[in-house]
Design a protein around this motif. Structure first.
Motif, PDB file in Angstrom:
ATOM      1  N   GLU A  78       0.805  -1.155  -0.132  1.00 37.75           N
ATOM      2  CA  GLU A  78       0.131  -0.197   0.033  1.00 37.75           C
ATOM      3  C   GLU A  78       0.722   1.206  -0.008  1.00 37.75           C
ATOM      4  O   GLU A  78       1.593   1.162   0.597  1.00 37.75           O
ATOM      5  N   VAL A  79       0.043   2.263  -0.766  1.00 42.31           N
ATOM      6  CA  VAL A  79       1.254   3.818  -0.881  1.00 42.31           C
ATOM      7  C   VAL A  79       0.046   4.627  -0.962  1.00 42.31           C
ATOM      8  O   VAL A  79      -1.177   4.389  -0.950  1.00 42.31           O
ATOM      9  N   PHE A  80       0.542   5.642  -0.787  1.00 37.95           N
ATOM     10  CA  PHE A  80      -0.282   6.717  -0.521  1.00 37.95           C
ATOM     11  C   PHE A  80       0.378   7.623  -1.595  1.00 37.95           C
ATOM     12  O   PHE A  80       1.249   7.982  -1.751  1.00 37.95           O
ATOM     13  N   ASP A  81      -0.359   7.731  -2.200  1.00 36.98           N
ATOM     14  CA  ASP A  81      -0.129   8.473  -3.978  1.00 36.98           C
ATOM     15  C   ASP A  81      -0.170   9.916  -3.947  1.00 36.98           C
ATOM     16  O   ASP A  81      -1.516  10.713  -3.994  1.00 36.98           O
ATOM     17  N   ALA A  99      -3.911   9.322  -2.646  1.00 38.74           N
ATOM     18  CA  ALA A  99      -5.007   8.653  -2.616  1.00 38.74           C
ATOM     19  C   ALA A  99      -4.259   7.465  -2.204  1.00 38.74           C
ATOM     20  O   ALA A  99      -3.275   7.734  -2.212  1.00 38.74           O
ATOM     21  N   ILE A 100      -5.319   6.752  -1.742  1.00 37.58           N
ATOM     22  CA  ILE A 100      -4.252   6.100  -0.728  1.00 37.58           C
ATOM     23  C   ILE A 100      -4.732   4.524  -2.496  1.00 37.58           C
ATOM     24  O   ILE A 100      -5.422   3.868  -2.575  1.00 37.58           O
ATOM     25  N   LEU A 101      -3.422   3.885  -2.707  1.00 36.26           N
ATOM     26  CA  LEU A 101      -3.395   2.772  -3.617  1.00 36.26           C
ATOM     27  C   LEU A 101      -2.652   1.491  -3.228  1.00 36.26           C
ATOM     28  O   LEU A 101      -2.136   1.836  -2.280  1.00 36.26           O
ATOM     29  N   VAL A 121       5.190   4.493   1.215  1.00 35.51           N
ATOM     30  CA  VAL A 121       4.809   3.135   1.553  1.00 35.51           C
ATOM     31  C   VAL A 121       4.419   3.602   2.963  1.00 35.51           C
ATOM     32  O   VAL A 121       5.363   3.314   3.817  1.00 35.51           O
ATOM     33  N   THR A 122       3.675   3.196   2.888  1.00 29.98           N
ATOM     34  CA  THR A 122       2.509   2.460   4.846  1.00 29.98           C
ATOM     35  C   THR A 122       2.090   1.326   4.476  1.00 29.98           C
ATOM     36  O   THR A 122       2.645   1.174   5.792  1.00 29.98           O
ATOM     37  N   SER A 123       2.559   0.147   3.974  1.00 31.60           N
ATOM     38  CA  SER A 123       3.125  -1.144   4.416  1.00 31.60           C
ATOM     39  C   SER A 123       4.355  -1.673   4.801  1.00 31.60           C
ATOM     40  O   SER A 123       5.453  -0.972   4.095  1.00 31.60           O
TER      41      SER A 123
END
Length: 184
Positions: A78-81, A99-101, A121-123
């Motif tokens: 998961e990323v915040f784009d 947006a969270i992708l 990168v959040t994950s």
């Protein structure tokens, strides 16, 4: 495919229809005719794939010459784009949308030419794939600082720690000093 214009209407969040069962899933990730109807008549010439660990921030990048439109998605993690409007004549100049992708939501984001782009990168790790409307042109690549106070991007930093950035990104320009697109 469902197409949703975001707060900056030229940036479009795309949600594919996913067909799944106990064996797995199938989804269409791109169809030229639908893309053109909702996003414009663009041709993609290059595909890129990156892998990053949690806490990595890449961006905010753009090319002043040979501006790239990017159709981005995450296939693992998961990323915040983020997309920042750099079109001087635009009513949303200097504004950003995010947006969270993720591999789970399977959404894609269309970032048109004239925008700076970055992601965080959040994950634990993430694989990020994107199509580009023009070739990479390192001679005209510019980076705006991820933490520019004028832009005030609300990055969802893990444990509120400083993200891991490349040397190039750490030396990015402040928004006020960055070259922008006069006409695009």
């Amino acid at each position: 495919m469902h197409f949703e214009k975001l707060a900056i209407s030229d940036v479009v969040l795309m949600t594919p229809q996913v067909f799944g069962d106990e064996r797995g899933f199938f989804m269409e990730t791109f169809r030229q005719s639908e893309f053109e109807a909702y996003c414009g008549a663009y041709t993609f010439v290059q595909d890129n794939h990156s892998k990053s660990i949690q806490g990595t921030l890449r961006g905010l990048h753009y090319q002043l010459e040979k501006p790239q439109g990017k159709l981005v998605r995450v296939t693992r993690g998961e990323v915040f784009d983020v997309a920042v409007d750099l079109r001087k004549s635009s009513p949303t100049f200097g504004q950003w949308v995010g947006a969270i992708l993720s591999a789970e939501n399977k959404q894609l984001l269309w970032v048109p030419p004239g925008f700076a782009h970055g992601f965080y990168v959040t994950s634990k790790e993430a694989e990020f794939q994107y199509k580009c409307t023009d070739y990479y042109h390192p001679e005209s690549e510019i980076c705006i600082r991820w933490d520019d106070p004028t832009l005030a991007i609300e990055w969802p930093l893990v444990r509120e720690s400083v993200p891991s950035v490349s040397r190039k990104d750490a030396e990015g320009l402040p928004f006020a000093a960055a070259h922008v697109y006069q006409a695009i």
